[in-house]
Motif scaffolding. Structure first.
Motif, short mmCIF file in Angstrom:
data_model
loop_
_atom_site.label_atom_id
_atom_site.label_comp_id
_atom_site.label_asym_id
_atom_site.label_seq_id
_atom_site.Cartn_x
_atom_site.Cartn_y
_atom_site.Cartn_z
N PRO A 1 -2.02 -7.63 9.04
CA PRO A 1 -2.99 -6.53 9.61
C PRO A 1 -2.45 -6.03 10.81
N ALA A 2 -1.42 -6.55 11.50
CA ALA A 2 -0.56 -6.13 12.50
C ALA A 2 0.02 -4.60 12.35
N THR A 3 0.25 -4.41 10.84
CA THR A 3 0.90 -3.02 10.54
C THR A 3 -0.15 -2.05 10.90
N VAL A 4 -1.36 -2.16 10.42
CA VAL A 4 -2.31 -1.07 10.83
C VAL A 4 -2.64 -0.93 12.26
N TYR B 1 -1.74 1.49 5.31
CA TYR B 1 -1.91 1.00 6.36
C TYR B 1 -1.68 2.49 7.47
N ALA B 2 -0.60 3.13 7.32
CA ALA B 2 -0.55 4.36 8.07
C ALA B 2 -1.74 5.26 7.75
N CYS B 3 -2.09 5.40 6.63
CA CYS B 3 -3.21 6.18 6.15
C CYS B 3 -4.52 5.74 6.71
N VAL B 4 -4.65 4.63 6.80
CA VAL B 4 -5.86 3.85 7.30
C VAL B 4 -5.94 4.13 8.84
N ALA B 5 -5.02 4.04 9.55
CA ALA B 5 -4.76 4.12 10.85
C ALA B 5 -4.99 5.59 11.21
N VAL B 6 -4.50 6.55 10.43
CA VAL B 6 -4.72 8.09 10.64
C VAL B 6 -6.17 8.51 10.67
N ALA B 7 -6.67 7.78 9.38
CA ALA B 7 -8.25 8.11 9.35
C ALA B 7 -9.02 7.37 10.28
N GLY B 8 -8.73 6.23 10.72
CA GLY B 8 -9.90 5.24 11.60
C GLY B 8 -9.31 5.06 12.87
N GLY B 9 -8.10 4.86 13.04
CA GLY B 9 -7.65 4.82 14.45
C GLY B 9 -8.18 3.58 14.84
N VAL C 1 1.72 10.10 7.46
CA VAL C 1 1.65 9.15 6.38
C VAL C 1 2.82 9.42 5.31
N LEU C 2 3.15 10.43 4.95
CA LEU C 2 4.31 10.57 4.29
C LEU C 2 5.56 10.11 4.79
N GLY C 3 5.85 10.58 6.00
CA GLY C 3 7.09 10.15 6.63
C GLY C 3 7.35 8.64 6.77
N ALA C 4 6.09 8.00 7.18
CA ALA C 4 5.93 6.54 7.29
C ALA C 4 6.30 5.94 5.89
#
Length: 199
Positions: free
Chosen positions: A124-127, A52-60, A147-150
């Motif tokens: 889905p609240a996580t993303v 989800y962190a990766c998805v957020a960074v990629a798509g915001g 993402v790695l830190g999360a």
């Protein structure tokens, strides 16, 4: 590197530390089986947080906007799955409480990892949380370091929960104590599932 990584670590702990149904499942699983199985379950939860962190960074904002309408159905699905897990856990504990040997199918590390990963992905609240953090930083989430830190922060917390569950399982080894802690775990999971149904 260090600022995005630190932001990811803080975000990872922010999402992982509040112990909810997933944390209760990981602790209960560790107490009933082994630290290895509980650790695998914890890494499943951390993997979902990393995804989800990766998805957020990629798509915001775009991803958060797509997922927002699905929040209620996914929350209901998560609550139903948790209620079923709580009922199954309690039923198995009661059924096996009078038998000297456990006859249930053993939980493997792979099954624990996959099950908790799937269940955690129902949130889905996580993303949305990670997307809000990325957008709050002006859209600069730090990419792979964030993402790695999360992921590492979430993994370290989940492994701590697994270790605590395993330790309590070793301290409470009698059949009655095991039955009591299993039923208590099922009750906590049930309450947390019911909380999902009340926004």
């Amino acid at each position: 590197m260090s600022a995005p990584f630190l932001s990811g670590v803080i975000a990872g702990y922010g999402i992982a530390v509040p112990v909810g149904a997933i944390g209760a499942l990981i602790a209960g699983l560790s107490a009933r089986t082994s630290w290895r199985v509980g650790a695998a379950a914890g890494l499943g939860a951390a993997t979902a947080d990393g995804i989800y962190a990766c998805v957020a960074v990629a798509g915001g904002a775009a991803v958060a906007g797509l997922i927002a309408p699905l929040t209620t159905p996914l929350r209901w699905a998560g609550a139903v799955v948790l209620l079923l897990l709580a009922a199954r856990t309690a039923w198995t504990a009661v059924r096996l409480s009078g038998t000297p040997e456990r006859t249930e199918r053993p939980t493997t590390a792979i099954r624990a990892y996959a099950g908790i990963l799937a269940l955690t992905l129902l949130n889905p609240a996580t993303v949305i949380y990670f997307a809000a953090l990325v957008l709050g930083a002006g859209g600069v989430g730090g990419g792979v370091w964030f993402v790695l830190g999360a992921f590492l922060a979430s993994a370290s917390w989940q492994l701590l929960i697994a270790a605590a569950g395993s330790l309590s399982g070793h301290l409470l080894t009698g059949p009655r104590a095991r039955l009591l802690t299993t039923l208590l775990s099922s009750a906590v999971i049930t309450l947390l599932a019911l909380r999902l149904l009340i926004p």
